[in-house]
Write an enzyme that holds these catalytic residues in place. Structure first.
Site, mmCIF file in Angstrom:
data_model
loop_
_atom_site.group_PDB
_atom_site.id
_atom_site.type_symbol
_atom_site.label_atom_id
_atom_site.label_comp_id
_atom_site.label_asym_id
_atom_site.label_seq_id
_atom_site.Cartn_x
_atom_site.Cartn_y
_atom_site.Cartn_z
ATOM 1 N N LYS A 196 -20.212 20.712 -2.409
ATOM 2 C CA LYS A 196 -20.406 20.590 -0.966
ATOM 3 C C LYS A 196 -20.107 21.954 -0.348
ATOM 4 O O LYS A 196 -18.983 22.458 -0.441
ATOM 5 C CB LYS A 196 -19.471 19.528 -0.403
ATOM 6 N N LYS A 249 -24.823 19.234 -1.665
ATOM 7 C CA LYS A 249 -24.964 19.058 -0.228
ATOM 8 C C LYS A 249 -24.702 20.384 0.485
ATOM 9 O O LYS A 249 -23.711 21.036 0.160
ATOM 10 C CB LYS A 249 -23.948 18.014 0.212
HETATM 11 C C1 PBG Z 1 -17.096 14.670 6.108
HETATM 12 C C2 PBG Z 1 -18.553 14.787 6.019
HETATM 13 C C3 PBG Z 1 -19.418 15.703 6.658
HETATM 14 C C4 PBG Z 1 -20.716 15.307 6.335
HETATM 15 C C5 PBG Z 1 -20.614 14.210 5.484
HETATM 16 N N1 PBG Z 1 -19.275 13.921 5.281
HETATM 17 C C6 PBG Z 1 -19.166 16.792 7.603
HETATM 18 C C7 PBG Z 1 -18.339 17.944 7.255
HETATM 19 O O1 PBG Z 1 -17.969 18.190 6.103
HETATM 20 O O2 PBG Z 1 -18.030 18.652 8.213
HETATM 21 C C8 PBG Z 1 -21.984 15.939 6.829
HETATM 22 C C9 PBG Z 1 -23.185 15.068 6.852
HETATM 23 C C10 PBG Z 1 -24.339 15.599 7.629
HETATM 24 O O3 PBG Z 1 -24.321 16.708 8.183
HETATM 25 O O4 PBG Z 1 -25.341 14.855 7.700
HETATM 26 N N2 PBG Z 1 -16.357 15.500 5.337
#
Ligand code: PBG
Length: 328
Positions: A196, A249
């Site tokens: 991520k 992601k």
């Molecule tokens: C929480 C989380 C996030 C997303 C999914 N889970 C945001 C972040 O890490 O700030 C993003 C999902 C999206 O942008 O569609 N940790």
């Protein structure tokens, strides 16, 4: 080696029948997961400003949403909770009777065969908006782990079919796996947000769930976009710790990571086509810059082609309705 004019690659593109027959990549609704925003409270359903066409719903109104998804053949959802109140330690995430637990119950009562996946992370529940607990102004890894594990067990108790940790703390997959096993859920799978990245593509999501960090940024836990080899180590570690599915992601700016992960590891690969990727398409289409009916399948197909067997996307409903009306 034969070449033009003996070889004419256009021969196989000359009719719709031949083009369909020689198609190398296909995408089915079975491969898609639809993210759902659930707000604590009653009788509320509102469109998220930064994400046209995406709604936030209270648990009591979820049955309407779920029936629509079921009709479209979308059989998997990923839940994000928006609590009424937040605190320093993100208590609402794991106290056992939060918005997600209610949402799971509402979904299962409406449509028991929908696969319910829940996001495991503290950021939606903490006043500071970080994904872990804070100690001495730092995001503390090890004291966050038991809280994430409690959150996962609580969702499992409420009926979740899979949990998806998105916090990026080291060791969280193992911590969650042990707690699930100890609490009677050895068969419940984990889909880890393994690679991520610290990305500006999450902007509309943070607006939706009000989870922007109140100080600093997420670079001490989320991955640097510059580091593909480190991303592969993250994925490898999650697999060693027991992740059943690994995720990359965002998707579009990271197709190279998806591709390398799918050739290196024999676990299912998921990709998250995130909020910024979605909203950019929506804004461009609204301004007649692109034809979204063509652009969205092209985007989803690129993610599939790169090697993701599973795609989490806000476009799932549109894609499903187009596919059922004549195919893509
Ligand atoms: C929480 C989380 C996030 C997303 C999914 N889970 C945001 C972040 O890490 O700030 C993003 C999902 C999206 O942008 O569609 N940790």
């Amino acid at each position: 080696m034969a070449k033009f004019p003996d070889i004419r690659l256009r021969r196989l593109r000359s009719s719709d029948g031949l083009r369909r027959l020689t198609r190398e990549t296909g995408l089915s609704v079975d491969n898609l997961i639809y993210p759902l925003f659930v707000a604590e409270g009653n009788n509320l359903r509102y469109e998220i400003d930064s994400m046209p066409g995406i709604y936030c719903t209270t648990p009591d109104l979820l049955p309407v949403e779920i029936e629509e998804l079921n009709k479209l053949g979308i059989k998997a959802v990923l839940l994000f909770g928006i609590p009424v109140s937040k605190d320093e330690a993100g208590t609402g995430a794991y106290d056992g009777s939060g918005v997600i637990e209610h949402a799971i119950e509402a979904i299962k009562a409406t449509c028991p065969d929908i696969t319910v996946i829940t996001d495991i992370c503290l950021c939606e529940y903490t006043t500071h908006g970080h994904c872990g607990v804070i100690k001495n102004n730092l995001i503390d890894n090890d004291s966050t782990l038991p809280l994430l594990a409690r959150m996962a067990v609580s969702h499992a108790n409420a009926g979740a079919d899979m949990v998806a940790p998105s916090d990026m703390m080291d060791g969280r997959v193992a911590a969650i796996r042990h707690s699930l096993d100890e609490n009677g859920f050895p068969g419940l799978p984990i889909m880890a947000y393994s690679a991520k990245f610290a990305s500006a593509f999450y902007g509309p999501f943070r607006d939706a769930v009000k989870s922007s960090p109140s100080f600093g940024n997420r670079s001490s836990y989320q991955m640097a976009p510059t580091n593909p080899r480190e991303a592969l180590r993250e994925i490898e570690q999650d697999i060693i710790e027991g992740a059943d599915i690994v995720m990359v992601k965002p998707a579009l700016a990271y197709l190279d990571i998806i591709n390398r992960a799918s050739s290196l590891f024999n676990v299912p690969i998921a990709a998250y086509n995130v909020s910024g990727e979605y909203s950019m398409v929506k804004m461009a289409a609204k301004n007649n810059l692109v034809n979204e009916r063509e652009l969205i399948p092209e985007i989803l197909m690129s993610i599939k082609r790169a090697g993701a067997g599973i795609i989490i996307t806000y476009h799932a409903k549109e894609f499903a309705s187009w596919q059922s009306n004549g195919g893509i």
